[in-house]
Write a protein that holds these residues in place. Structure first.
Motif, PDB file in Angstrom:
ATOM      1  N   ASP A 170       6.792   9.580  -6.820  1.00  0.00           N
ATOM      2  CA  ASP A 170       8.173   9.623  -7.302  1.00  0.00           C
ATOM      3  C   ASP A 170       8.216   9.868  -8.810  1.00  0.00           C
ATOM      4  N   GLN A 171       7.316   9.228  -9.534  1.00  0.00           N
ATOM      5  CA  GLN A 171       7.276   9.419 -10.981  1.00  0.00           C
ATOM      6  C   GLN A 171       6.920  10.864 -11.324  1.00  0.00           C
ATOM      7  N   ALA A 172       6.004  11.443 -10.578  1.00  0.00           N
ATOM      8  CA  ALA A 172       5.621  12.829 -10.830  1.00  0.00           C
ATOM      9  C   ALA A 172       6.779  13.774 -10.536  1.00  0.00           C
ATOM     10  N   ARG A 173       7.529  13.512  -9.473  1.00  0.00           N
ATOM     11  CA  ARG A 173       8.700  14.353  -9.148  1.00  0.00           C
ATOM     12  C   ARG A 173       9.761  14.251 -10.243  1.00  0.00           C
ATOM     13  N   ASP A 174       9.973  13.029 -10.751  1.00  0.00           N
ATOM     14  CA  ASP A 174      10.951  12.845 -11.822  1.00  0.00           C
ATOM     15  C   ASP A 174      10.504  13.588 -13.090  1.00  0.00           C
ATOM     16  N   ALA A 175       9.233  13.498 -13.413  1.00  0.00           N
ATOM     17  CA  ALA A 175       8.718  14.197 -14.596  1.00  0.00           C
ATOM     18  C   ALA A 175       8.855  15.701 -14.430  1.00  0.00           C
TER      19      ALA A 175
ATOM     20  N   LEU B 213       0.833  -1.192   0.000  1.00  0.00           N
ATOM     21  CA  LEU B 213       0.000   0.000   0.000  1.00  0.00           C
ATOM     22  C   LEU B 213       0.871   1.246   0.000  1.00  0.00           C
ATOM     23  N   ALA B 214       1.920   1.248   0.802  1.00  0.00           N
ATOM     24  CA  ALA B 214       2.821   2.391   0.847  1.00  0.00           C
ATOM     25  C   ALA B 214       3.520   2.577  -0.499  1.00  0.00           C
ATOM     26  N   ASP B 215       3.906   1.475  -1.120  1.00  0.00           N
ATOM     27  CA  ASP B 215       4.547   1.556  -2.438  1.00  0.00           C
ATOM     28  C   ASP B 215       3.574   2.077  -3.493  1.00  0.00           C
ATOM     29  N   ALA B 216       2.319   1.680  -3.395  1.00  0.00           N
ATOM     30  CA  ALA B 216       1.321   2.124  -4.366  1.00  0.00           C
ATOM     31  C   ALA B 216       1.094   3.628  -4.270  1.00  0.00           C
ATOM     32  N   ILE B 217       1.309   4.183  -3.105  1.00  0.00           N
ATOM     33  CA  ILE B 217       1.157   5.624  -2.937  1.00  0.00           C
ATOM     34  C   ILE B 217       2.443   6.339  -3.332  1.00  0.00           C
ATOM     35  N   LYS B 218       3.576   5.778  -2.966  1.00  0.00           N
ATOM     36  CA  LYS B 218       4.865   6.438  -3.171  1.00  0.00           C
ATOM     37  C   LYS B 218       5.313   6.415  -4.638  1.00  0.00           C
TER      38      LYS B 218
END
Length: 66
Positions: free
Chosen positions: A43-48, A34-39
């Motif tokens: 992270d992808q949005a920050r990288d973009a 669940l934590a990974d599904a949120i994180k």
């Protein structure tokens, strides 16, 4: 019969009056999936966002050179 019912209600309610602090071992554990599904999307949005800002900086430098 009425006395038995009252006794059962009182006996069942006594554990609720326990004033000892709850054990830390009994606290719910955050499930990793669940934590990974949120994180992961965050992270992808920050990288973009980082790539967009880097691209904008490169374009600005190229425009300044012209």
């Amino acid at each position: 019969m009425k006395n038995a019912l009252i006794f059962l209600l009182i006996a069942g309610g006594l554990p609720a009056c326990d004033s000892s602090p709850p054990d830390k071992a009994n606290q719910p554990v955050v499930q990793q999936p669940l934590a990974d599904a949120i994180k992961q999307p965050m992270d992808q949005a920050r990288d973009a966002e980082k790539q967009i800002f880097e691209s904008a900086d490169r374009q600005k430098q190229q425009a300044d050179e012209i």
